[in-house]
Motif scaffolding. Structure first.
Motif, short mmCIF file in Angstrom:
data_model
loop_
_atom_site.label_atom_id
_atom_site.label_comp_id
_atom_site.label_asym_id
_atom_site.label_seq_id
_atom_site.Cartn_x
_atom_site.Cartn_y
_atom_site.Cartn_z
N ARG A 1 0.85 -1.19 0.00
CA ARG A 1 0.00 0.00 0.00
C ARG A 1 0.88 1.24 0.00
N GLY A 2 0.61 2.17 -0.91
CA GLY A 2 1.30 3.45 -0.91
C GLY A 2 0.52 4.44 -0.08
N ALA A 3 0.02 5.51 -0.72
CA ALA A 3 -0.81 6.48 0.00
C ALA A 3 -2.25 6.01 0.14
N GLY A 4 -2.61 4.93 -0.54
CA GLY A 4 -3.97 4.41 -0.43
C GLY A 4 -4.99 5.14 -1.26
N THR A 5 -4.54 5.98 -2.21
CA THR A 5 -5.50 6.76 -3.01
C THR A 5 -6.30 5.89 -3.97
N LYS A 6 -5.77 4.71 -4.31
CA LYS A 6 -6.46 3.83 -5.25
C LYS A 6 -6.59 2.42 -4.68
N ILE A 7 -6.60 2.30 -3.36
CA ILE A 7 -6.61 0.99 -2.71
C ILE A 7 -7.92 0.24 -2.99
N ASP A 8 -8.99 0.97 -3.36
CA ASP A 8 -10.27 0.33 -3.64
C ASP A 8 -10.48 0.05 -5.12
N TRP A 9 -9.49 0.32 -5.94
CA TRP A 9 -9.63 0.03 -7.36
C TRP A 9 -9.51 -1.48 -7.60
N GLY A 10 -10.18 -1.94 -8.66
CA GLY A 10 -10.06 -3.35 -9.05
C GLY A 10 -10.85 -4.28 -8.16
N VAL A 11 -10.42 -5.54 -8.15
CA VAL A 11 -11.11 -6.57 -7.37
C VAL A 11 -10.39 -6.77 -6.04
N PRO A 12 -11.12 -7.18 -5.00
CA PRO A 12 -10.46 -7.42 -3.72
C PRO A 12 -9.58 -8.66 -3.79
N GLY B 1 5.07 4.71 -6.51
CA GLY B 1 4.77 3.28 -6.57
C GLY B 1 3.30 3.02 -6.81
N GLY B 2 2.44 3.81 -6.19
CA GLY B 2 1.00 3.64 -6.39
C GLY B 2 0.58 3.96 -7.81
N VAL B 3 1.18 5.00 -8.40
CA VAL B 3 0.87 5.34 -9.78
C VAL B 3 1.28 4.21 -10.71
N LEU B 4 2.46 3.64 -10.48
CA LEU B 4 2.92 2.53 -11.31
C LEU B 4 2.05 1.30 -11.10
N ALA B 5 1.74 0.98 -9.85
CA ALA B 5 0.97 -0.23 -9.56
C ALA B 5 -0.42 -0.18 -10.15
N ALA B 6 -0.98 1.03 -10.28
CA ALA B 6 -2.32 1.18 -10.88
C ALA B 6 -2.24 1.56 -12.35
N ASP B 7 -1.03 1.78 -12.87
CA ASP B 7 -0.84 2.25 -14.24
C ASP B 7 -1.70 3.48 -14.49
N GLU B 8 -1.62 4.43 -13.57
CA GLU B 8 -2.42 5.65 -13.63
C GLU B 8 -1.70 6.72 -14.45
#
Length: 457
Positions: A69-80, A140-147
């Protein structure tokens, strides 16, 4: 007895995590420590790559799953994920590597907030050409979500700008791809950068990102936004085609079509008649003011004289309906969805963007907002939070049917739990064989964010 043994085991895991990360950086998870609705058991905040590797080795010994988890801004994206035992917070894997003045690349810790990176680079007149919409997002969060944000039009996504990458495989092994100013692959098992790029959009399912080496550039001396009101998707199609053909070298071409500004079928027919009888109107809405319409915005960057010349050409192209500003529109770098909505990302060739928007609105049966990179054919939209899951499933099926014939796709970015359970979040995913091979190599026991990748990987 079983409950007591479980409690004893949990206490021991907590103690060992505290020994690795420090007493203040390991704890039992709380109700807010969740991933797409799946609550974690522990939270660990390792102080560096070796400590993060120790957390992964501990998880492997006890068959525990780990989700970064990075900043958690996209932690709810995608499937659990199927389970979240340890939530590995990357907040201490932060910082910018030392580099010579004016270096064209920079090595940045995965847990570093992008706005902190930009503020540091700004002091030397430089920037990362990255502008994702998530406030407070880490690299890291941007990369992990390909945002990606509007600047993707000229500079590509963060993944496409990668020069080097370091991450930890599920067993704690440090893996490196590419090179950088501080040799980010030193001490790591080297692999090709094409393998590293598979981590983009993997949501932590292939590895724990440690650092990334990305391109740095001089900040442009001048930035000007030229906006024009638009009414229909077909009008947008014609204008975008004209902008791209004019060789204006835009940094971004963005669209905002609010749901409230959607034209009715009667207005669409009137516009079609006007276009047929008077092609020179270039798609203007017939017989009505531009009240409540959408906006096409073009960002031009560069030297002041060069930008001014291109602005004049663009204003002429927009036939007097343009507004020029040194500040971005209020909706720039903002998603069109809110909490509880079903958020969709639609991708298709730019030439077919209007067909996708019409298909979406027809299938939904109600006006829906559309916003994003019209110059690339990548936009986001939102279905109302009150829309039942079976209706959402029907909308997805209809839109994906239209996109399939146009080499496009529609992905559910975020959705209420009931919708996520009822629909195929990913749709067609051609990369599944490569992802499966990477998962088998980097995480053969399925401990990293299990189930978060397409195909349930």
């Amino acid at each position: 007895m079983a409950a007591a043994a479980e409690s004893t085991g949990a206490t021991e895991i907590t103690r060992r995590l505290a020994a690795i990360c420090g007493p203040s950086f390991a704890r039992r998870a709380g109700a807010a420590d969740e991933v797409a609705g799946r609550v974690a058991r522990w939270v660990a905040v390792p102080g560096g790559p070796e400590a993060a590797a120790e957390v992964l080795r501990l998880a492997a010994r006890h068959d525990l799953s780990v989700v970064p988890r990075g900043a958690g801004t996209k932690i709810d994206w995608g499937v659990p994920p199927g389970r979240v035992d340890i939530l590995l917070d990357t907040g201490r894997l932060a910082g910018i590597g030392h580099q010579p003045a004016g270096a064209p690349v920079a090595e940045i810790g995965a847990g570093t907030p992008l706005r902190a990176v930009q503020a540091t680079l700004e002091r030397t007149g430089r920037r990362l050409p990255l502008d994702p919409p998530s406030p407070g997002a880490t690299l890291g969060g941007v990369l992990a979500a390909d945002e990606a944000g509007p600047l993707r039009h000229r500079h590509g996504t963060a993944c496409e700008q990668l020069v080097g990458l370091r991450w930890l495989a599920a067993d704690g092994e440090l893996v490196g791809a590419g090179v950088g100013p501080t040799e980010p692959s030193a001490g790591a098992v080297p692999v090709g950068l094409d393998v590293g790029r598979l981590l983009c959009g993997s949501q932590g399912g292939l590895g724990v990102l440690v650092s990334a080496t990305v391109r740095v550039q001089a900040a442009p001396a001048s930035r000007i936004w030229v906006t024009r009101p638009v009414w229909t998707p077909l009008e947008v199609h014609d204008l975008v085609r004209a902008v791209l053909a004019a060789r204006l070298d835009p940094a971004a071409v963005e669209l905002d079509l609010p749901a409230a500004g959607a034209a009715s079928p009667r207005e669409e027919s009137a516009l079609a008649a006007a276009r047929a009888n008077h092609p020179s109107v270039a798609g203007r809405r017939a017989g009505a003011p531009r009240r409540g319409s959408g906006t096409l915005a073009v960002l031009l960057e560069g030297g002041p004289a060069d930008v001014a010349e291109r602005v004049d050409r663009l204003v002429a192209l927009f036939e007097g309906e343009a507004a020029v500003d040194s500040a971005a529109p209020h909706w720039w770098r903002r998603y069109p969805f809110g909490p509880g909505d079903t958020a969709l990302r639609v991708e298709m060739p730019t030439s077919d963007l209007h067909a996708a928007v019409y298909a979406l609105r027809d299938a939904a049966g109600v006006p829906v907002p559309v916003r994003g990179s019209a110059g690339l054919g990548v936009v986001h939209t939102a279905l109302p939070a009150a829309m039942p899951e079976e209706r959402v499933a029907a909308v997805l099926a209809a839109v994906r049917g239209v996109l399939l014939a146009r080499r496009g796709r529609c992905v559910v970015v975020a959705a209420p739990p009931a919708v996520r359970r009822a629909v195929d979040v990913w749709g067609e995913a051609a990369a599944i064989p490569r992802l499966r091979a990477a998962k088998d190599h980097l995480d053969p026991h399925r401990r990293l964010a299990p189930g978060r990748l397409p195909g349930g990987l």
